[in-house]
Design a protein around this motif. Structure first.
Motif, short mmCIF file in Angstrom:
data_model
loop_
_atom_site.label_atom_id
_atom_site.label_comp_id
_atom_site.label_asym_id
_atom_site.label_seq_id
_atom_site.Cartn_x
_atom_site.Cartn_y
_atom_site.Cartn_z
N ALA A 130 0.89 -1.28 0.21
CA ALA A 130 -0.22 0.16 0.07
C ALA A 130 0.86 1.33 -0.09
N LYS A 131 2.12 1.19 0.65
CA LYS A 131 2.93 2.23 0.80
C LYS A 131 3.29 2.74 -0.71
N PHE A 132 3.46 1.73 -1.63
CA PHE A 132 3.97 2.17 -3.07
C PHE A 132 2.51 2.28 -3.90
N GLY A 133 1.38 2.60 -3.41
CA GLY A 133 0.15 2.88 -4.41
C GLY A 133 -0.49 1.56 -4.84
N ILE A 134 -0.54 0.46 -4.20
CA ILE A 134 -1.20 -0.88 -4.58
C ILE A 134 -2.24 -0.69 -3.76
N GLU A 135 -3.59 -0.78 -4.27
CA GLU A 135 -4.84 -0.65 -3.63
C GLU A 135 -5.74 -1.99 -4.01
N VAL A 136 -6.42 -2.55 -2.82
CA VAL A 136 -7.10 -3.57 -3.14
C VAL A 136 -8.59 -3.28 -3.53
N VAL A 137 -8.96 -4.13 -4.47
CA VAL A 137 -10.41 -3.80 -5.06
C VAL A 137 -11.18 -5.09 -4.50
N ASP A 138 -12.08 -4.56 -3.48
CA ASP A 138 -13.01 -5.67 -3.11
C ASP A 138 -14.19 -5.15 -2.72
N PRO A 139 -15.16 -5.32 -3.86
CA PRO A 139 -16.38 -4.33 -3.94
C PRO A 139 -17.45 -4.92 -3.51
N VAL A 140 -17.66 -5.69 -2.44
CA VAL A 140 -18.69 -6.44 -2.08
C VAL A 140 -19.63 -5.43 -1.64
N GLY A 141 -21.23 -5.52 -2.09
CA GLY A 141 -22.06 -4.40 -1.65
C GLY A 141 -22.20 -3.10 -2.70
N GLU A 142 -21.05 -3.11 -3.50
CA GLU A 142 -21.16 -1.78 -4.49
C GLU A 142 -21.59 -2.21 -5.71
N ALA A 143 -21.97 -1.10 -6.44
CA ALA A 143 -22.58 -1.27 -7.92
C ALA A 143 -21.33 -1.98 -8.80
N PHE A 144 -21.77 -3.01 -9.69
CA PHE A 144 -20.81 -3.44 -10.53
C PHE A 144 -20.04 -2.45 -11.46
N ASN A 145 -18.84 -2.33 -11.56
CA ASN A 145 -18.14 -1.67 -12.49
C ASN A 145 -17.34 -2.24 -13.54
N PRO A 146 -17.76 -2.56 -14.59
CA PRO A 146 -16.91 -3.18 -15.63
C PRO A 146 -15.39 -2.82 -15.81
N GLU A 147 -14.99 -1.45 -15.47
CA GLU A 147 -13.72 -1.20 -15.61
C GLU A 147 -12.92 -1.69 -14.46
N PHE A 148 -13.46 -2.19 -13.38
CA PHE A 148 -12.76 -2.73 -12.28
C PHE A 148 -13.01 -3.99 -11.84
N HIS A 149 -14.34 -4.51 -12.24
CA HIS A 149 -14.75 -5.86 -11.95
C HIS A 149 -15.15 -6.71 -12.99
N GLN A 150 -14.93 -8.03 -12.90
CA GLN A 150 -15.13 -9.13 -13.86
C GLN A 150 -16.34 -9.82 -13.41
N ALA A 151 -17.37 -9.83 -13.92
CA ALA A 151 -18.46 -10.92 -13.53
C ALA A 151 -18.50 -12.08 -13.84
N ILE A 152 -18.26 -13.27 -13.00
CA ILE A 152 -18.32 -14.53 -13.37
C ILE A 152 -19.63 -15.34 -13.31
N SER A 153 -20.46 -14.47 -12.74
CA SER A 153 -21.88 -15.07 -12.62
C SER A 153 -22.78 -14.09 -12.19
N MET A 154 -24.09 -14.31 -12.39
CA MET A 154 -25.22 -13.43 -11.80
C MET A 154 -26.23 -14.43 -11.14
N LEU A 155 -26.61 -13.88 -9.97
CA LEU A 155 -27.54 -14.80 -9.04
C LEU A 155 -28.72 -13.91 -8.56
N PRO A 156 -30.08 -14.48 -8.36
CA PRO A 156 -30.92 -13.45 -7.67
C PRO A 156 -30.52 -13.43 -6.28
N SER A 157 -31.18 -12.11 -5.59
CA SER A 157 -30.72 -11.71 -4.60
C SER A 157 -31.88 -10.97 -4.05
N GLU A 158 -32.31 -11.24 -2.61
CA GLU A 158 -33.33 -10.41 -2.16
C GLU A 158 -32.57 -9.37 -1.36
#
Length: 204
Positions: free
Chosen positions: A134-162
């Motif tokens: 992290a000191k060298f600018g490396i950041e984790v992309v962990d987007p649980v609960g965030e809107a899907f963003n094709p620039e940073f996320h790769q969808a491998i599946s879509m599931l129904p969710s309440e």
């Protein structure tokens, strides 16, 4: 009478001589004025040419200065990018190591007293490595609960969710990473397609 004519003749000759002198002087003055006008025209032409030359040189100087400034700016940008992304290849080599440490923690039984010290060591190692990168600018992309963003996320599946609205990341199968805003690896995610429950028509 003859004497009177003889006396008049020299006066006429003097007047004629004076007239010729005046005409010659006027002609010389005209020539002089023409020569002066021609010289003025030449000087004006040379002055206009000099002005054009100066204007052209000024334009060339301005263009050259602008080009130097563009080169300086591009060079500064290249140097900045080189500083920011020099670790890109090395960072990509580190990602599998981080993944393996996380998997070791996920699959291990934390209730097993025999391996608990080892798990604590793995966890400390993972935290230390993440803090270091992290000191060298490396950041984790962990987007649980965030809107899907094709620039940073790769969808491998879509599931129904309440629980999650449509196009929201439900879970992360593999975390992504970015280096100073540039994506190193997209996060592999499962995306909600919303509730599959039929909608109730309240107007019936």
């Amino acid at each position: 009478m003859a004497d009177k004519q003889q006396k008049v003749a020299p006066n006429e000759e003097i007047e004629a001589t004076e007239t010729d002198a005046v005409e010659q002087s006027a002609e010389e003055q005209v020539h002089a004025e023409d020569a002066a006008a021609e010289r003025i025209a030449e000087l004006e032409a040379e002055l206009a040419k000099a002005h054009d030359t100066i204007a052209g040189q000024k334009d060339s100087v301005v263009r050259a200065a602008a080009e130097v400034e563009n080169i300086r700016r591009r060079t500064a940008q290249d140097v900045e990018k080189a500083h920011k992304f020099a670790l890109e290849k090395f960072a990509n080599e580190l990602l599998p190591v981080i993944d393996n440490l996380e998997r070791a923690l996920e699959v291990s039984n934390s209730d097993d007293e025999a391996i608990k010290p080892m798990l604590e060591g793995v966890e400390l190692t993972l935290k230390s490595m993440l803090a270091s990168v992290a000191k060298f600018g490396i950041e984790v992309v962990d987007p649980v609960g965030e809107a899907f963003n094709p620039e940073f996320h790769q969808a491998i599946s879509m599931l129904p969710s309440e629980e999650f609205a449509a196009n929201t990341v439900i879970s992360v199968m593999q975390k992504g990473y970015a280096l100073n805003g540039r994506l190193l690896r997209p996060a592999m995610v499962i995306v909600s397609r919303g509730s599959d429950a039929p909608s109730v028509d309240t107007q019936a």
